[in-house]
Write an enzyme that holds these catalytic residues in place. Structure first.
Site, PDB file in Angstrom:
ATOM      1  N   ASP A  61       0.830  -1.206   0.000  1.00 38.64           N
ATOM      2  CA  ASP A  61       0.000   0.000   0.000  1.00 38.64           C
ATOM      3  C   ASP A  61       0.864   1.255   0.000  1.00 38.64           C
ATOM      4  O   ASP A  61       1.671   1.467   0.898  1.00 38.64           O
ATOM      5  CB  ASP A  61      -0.896   0.016   1.249  1.00 38.64           C
ATOM      6  N   TYR A  66       2.889   9.995  -0.469  1.00 39.65           N
ATOM      7  CA  TYR A  66       3.838   9.519   0.547  1.00 39.65           C
ATOM      8  C   TYR A  66       5.262   9.925   0.179  1.00 39.65           C
ATOM      9  O   TYR A  66       5.844   9.442  -0.784  1.00 39.65           O
ATOM     10  CB  TYR A  66       3.753   7.998   0.728  1.00 39.65           C
ATOM     11  N   TYR A 203      -6.156   0.732   8.127  1.00 33.56           N
ATOM     12  CA  TYR A 203      -4.856   1.403   8.318  1.00 33.56           C
ATOM     13  C   TYR A 203      -4.674   1.851   9.766  1.00 33.56           C
ATOM     14  O   TYR A 203      -5.624   1.927  10.521  1.00 33.56           O
ATOM     15  CB  TYR A 203      -4.649   2.532   7.312  1.00 33.56           C
ATOM     16  N   LEU A 206      -2.029  -0.380  14.577  1.00 30.33           N
ATOM     17  CA  LEU A 206      -1.394  -0.342  15.905  1.00 30.33           C
ATOM     18  C   LEU A 206      -1.445   1.065  16.486  1.00 30.33           C
ATOM     19  O   LEU A 206      -0.761   1.363  17.451  1.00 30.33           O
ATOM     20  CB  LEU A 206       0.057  -0.831  15.811  1.00 30.33           C
TER      21      LEU A 206
HETATM   22  N1  LIG Z   1      -5.483   6.030   3.717  1.00 28.03           N
HETATM   23  C1  LIG Z   1      -4.979   6.814   4.635  1.00 28.03           C
HETATM   24  O1  LIG Z   1      -5.430   7.963   4.814  1.00 28.03           O
HETATM   25  C2  LIG Z   1      -3.851   6.299   5.492  1.00 28.03           C
HETATM   26  C3  LIG Z   1      -3.465   7.014   6.643  1.00 28.03           C
HETATM   27  C4  LIG Z   1      -2.443   6.485   7.426  1.00 28.03           C
HETATM   28  C5  LIG Z   1      -1.816   5.291   7.064  1.00 28.03           C
HETATM   29  N2  LIG Z   1      -2.179   4.629   5.918  1.00 28.03           N
HETATM   30  C6  LIG Z   1      -1.510   3.349   5.502  1.00 28.03           C
HETATM   31  O2  LIG Z   1      -1.484   2.465   6.600  1.00 28.03           O
HETATM   32  C7  LIG Z   1      -0.140   2.025   6.832  1.00 28.03           C
HETATM   33  C8  LIG Z   1       0.045   1.714   8.306  1.00 28.03           C
HETATM   34  O3  LIG Z   1      -0.129   2.883   9.116  1.00 28.03           O
HETATM   35  P1  LIG Z   1       0.967   3.346  10.198  1.00 28.03           P
HETATM   36  O4  LIG Z   1       2.313   2.815   9.783  1.00 28.03           O
HETATM   37  O5  LIG Z   1       0.839   4.800  10.421  1.00 28.03           O
HETATM   38  O6  LIG Z   1       0.405   2.739  11.518  1.00 28.03           O
HETATM   39  P2  LIG Z   1       0.635   1.467  12.409  1.00 28.03           P
HETATM   40  O7  LIG Z   1       0.891   0.237  11.594  1.00 28.03           O
HETATM   41  O8  LIG Z   1      -0.484   1.516  13.368  1.00 28.03           O
HETATM   42  O9  LIG Z   1       1.946   1.837  13.217  1.00 28.03           O
HETATM   43  C9  LIG Z   1       3.183   1.604  12.698  1.00 28.03           C
HETATM   44  C10 LIG Z   1       4.212   1.844  13.805  1.00 28.03           C
HETATM   45  O10 LIG Z   1       3.987   0.963  14.885  1.00 28.03           O
HETATM   46  C11 LIG Z   1       5.210   0.429  15.337  1.00 28.03           C
HETATM   47  N3  LIG Z   1       5.158  -1.027  15.136  1.00 28.03           N
HETATM   48  C12 LIG Z   1       4.720  -1.690  14.059  1.00 28.03           C
HETATM   49  N4  LIG Z   1       4.743  -3.021  14.267  1.00 28.03           N
HETATM   50  C13 LIG Z   1       5.205  -3.187  15.524  1.00 28.03           C
HETATM   51  C14 LIG Z   1       5.429  -4.319  16.336  1.00 28.03           C
HETATM   52  N5  LIG Z   1       5.147  -5.551  15.903  1.00 28.03           N
HETATM   53  N6  LIG Z   1       5.938  -4.114  17.574  1.00 28.03           N
HETATM   54  C15 LIG Z   1       6.208  -2.882  18.009  1.00 28.03           C
HETATM   55  N7  LIG Z   1       5.995  -1.756  17.302  1.00 28.03           N
HETATM   56  C16 LIG Z   1       5.495  -1.921  16.070  1.00 28.03           C
HETATM   57  C17 LIG Z   1       6.322   1.056  14.527  1.00 28.03           C
HETATM   58  O11 LIG Z   1       6.758   2.177  15.275  1.00 28.03           O
HETATM   59  P3  LIG Z   1       8.302   2.634  15.189  1.00 28.03           P
HETATM   60  O12 LIG Z   1       8.485   3.201  13.806  1.00 28.03           O
HETATM   61  O13 LIG Z   1       8.385   3.662  16.263  1.00 28.03           O
HETATM   62  O14 LIG Z   1       9.103   1.397  15.439  1.00 28.03           O
HETATM   63  C18 LIG Z   1       5.583   1.532  13.284  1.00 28.03           C
HETATM   64  O15 LIG Z   1       6.138   2.710  12.723  1.00 28.03           O
HETATM   65  C19 LIG Z   1       0.729   3.166   6.284  1.00 28.03           C
HETATM   66  O16 LIG Z   1       2.039   2.749   5.984  1.00 28.03           O
HETATM   67  C20 LIG Z   1      -0.050   3.527   5.054  1.00 28.03           C
HETATM   68  O17 LIG Z   1       0.245   2.599   4.018  1.00 28.03           O
HETATM   69  C21 LIG Z   1      -3.196   5.108   5.150  1.00 28.03           C
END
Ligand SMILES: NC(=O)c1ccc[n+]([C@@H]2O[C@H](COP(=O)([O-])OP(=O)(O)OC[C@H]3O[C@@H](n4cnc5c(N)ncnc54)[C@H](OP(=O)(O)O)[C@@H]3O)[C@@H](O)[C@H]2O)c1
Length: 340
Positions: A61, A66, A203, A206
């Site tokens: 994704d 981005y 999305y 976490l």
């Molecule tokens: N459509 C939209 O408007 C929209 C908006 C936001 C996001 N997205 C999509 O959703 C994806 C995911 O969102 P996100 O990366 O913001 O949120 P997320 O997956 O909730 O959080 C990711 C963060 O959580 C930590 N993490 C992940 N896996 C872990 C684990 N197993 N243990 C410990 N910490 C862990 C890491 O933090 P650290 O970096 O501090 O290690 C990572 O940066 C994005 O990459 C994007 O593709 C879409």
């Protein structure tokens, strides 16, 4: 005594399309570095994408927004010689869906992604400045021409989803913020997507690390991650101006942590497994920037929570769900909410 089981990484059908996506997807927003993400090592990002493919994750994704297109470029570079194994989802900003420029933005994404088709092309946020019907007509043309395999949306609320459906275009996915701490879509949007066979891809599963038990108090949460409606509108960079729900957030986290401890699982595993168990959720977009994070996250997909555990998790996060309400825009509220 709570218990859990194990299973292998599965693929699920995306909406009514013929596309099969892995239940765990790679969220590629951090790739390419930039605001809030810090520097990024391109070789490591590419190795992360290859590790994902090798572990059965086929869904990537990204978005033109981005890191100013860098995320798409890295995805393109990593997948250039293995395109047939991957499902690429990318997004276009709503203002660029204006019919006179939409095609040009699509071509630019195709070029950065080094491909001649996008599997899932999503409108990143609802369109408010021009005709929805005219924009979807161009998307429909691009699909007929084979440049897009499936059309999706992101952050669309019930009214906007209704408007998009009225264009007659087949919508196969709605990408939405969904996690144990962000359950707004359960009120109306998720049931509506299910009714119309539109896959929900979740999305921020976490909640940017909160559900990975990274932060025990509000003071530990970095400002970049404390801008949503969960936190007080006084926090730096917040745009919502509301009171937030900090007491309810940390009470919910305490309760989820104790359930995870009872299961003998890390909190992040329980949070991801809860999402994967929810009917209507096709894929969970978890961010990762290193190959070892892929290995760690893939292990989670084997965890199956018993219905009793799912119910307990629903219960302990319900007070927060009620306070934050049905607004699926976690950054803005009231008249400024972008999801309606
Ligand atoms: N459509 C939209 O408007 C929209 C908006 C936001 C996001 N997205 C999509 O959703 C994806 C995911 O969102 P996100 O990366 O913001 O949120 P997320 O997956 O909730 O959080 C990711 C963060 O959580 C930590 N993490 C992940 N896996 C872990 C684990 N197993 N243990 C410990 N910490 C862990 C890491 O933090 P650290 O970096 O501090 O290690 C990572 O940066 C994005 O990459 C994007 O593709 C879409």
């Amino acid at each position: 005594m709570l218990s859990s089981r194990r299973k292998t990484l599965e693929n699920r059908k995306l909406g009514r399309s013929d596309i099969e996506v892995s239940v765990l997807a790679l969220g590629c927003w951090p790739l390419g570095g930039g605001t809030g993400w810090g520097d990024e090592d391109e070789r490591e990002s590419i190795a992360t994408i290859h590790a994902a493919l090798d572990h059965g994750i086929n869904f990537f994704d990204t978005a033109e927004a981005y890191n100013d297109g860098r995320s798409e470029e890295i995805v393109g570079k990593a997948l250039a010689d293995r395109r047939d194994r991957a499902v690429i989802g990318t997004k276009i900003g709503p203002s660029y869906t204006e019919p006179s420029v939409l095609r040009q933005y699509c071509e630019a994404s195709l070029s950065r992604l080094q491909t001649d088709y996008i599997d899932l092309y999503m409108v990143h946020w609802p369109i408010t400045t021009h005709s929805v019907a005219d924009s979807f007509a161009v998307l429909d043309d691009l699909q007929r021409e084979g440049k897009i395999r499936a059309i999706g949306i992101s952050n669309f609320g019930v009214r906007q989803l209704t408007e998009a459906l009225q264009t007659g275009v087949q919508l196969d996915a709605n990408q939405l913020c969904y996690s144990l701490l962000s359950r707004a879509i359960e009120f109306e949007i998720l049931p509506m997507c299910q009714e119309h066979c539109i896959s929900v891809t979740a999305y921020m599963p976490l909640m940017q690390g909160l559900l990975a038990d990274k932060y025990r108090t509000i003071d530990e949460v970095p400002p970049f991650r404390a801008r949503t409606r969960h936190f007080s509108g006084d926090r730096p960079g917040a745009r919502h101006g509301g009171p937030g729900a900090e007491v309810e957030v940390f009470a919910a986290l305490d309760a989820v942590r104790s359930i995870a401890q009872e299961l003998g699982e890390p909190m992040a595993n329980v949070a991801l497994a809860w999402l994967m168990s929810k009917p209507g959720v096709t894929s969970v977009l978890a961010g990762a920037r290193r190959p070892d994070q892929i290995e760690r996250n893939v292990k989670v997909t084997s965890l199956v929570l018993e219905s009793e555990v799912i119910e307990r998790l629903d219960q302990v996060t319900d007070a927060l769900k009620q306070v934050l309400g049905s607004n699926a825009d976690y950054w803005q509220e009231g008249e400024n909410s972008r999801s309606r």
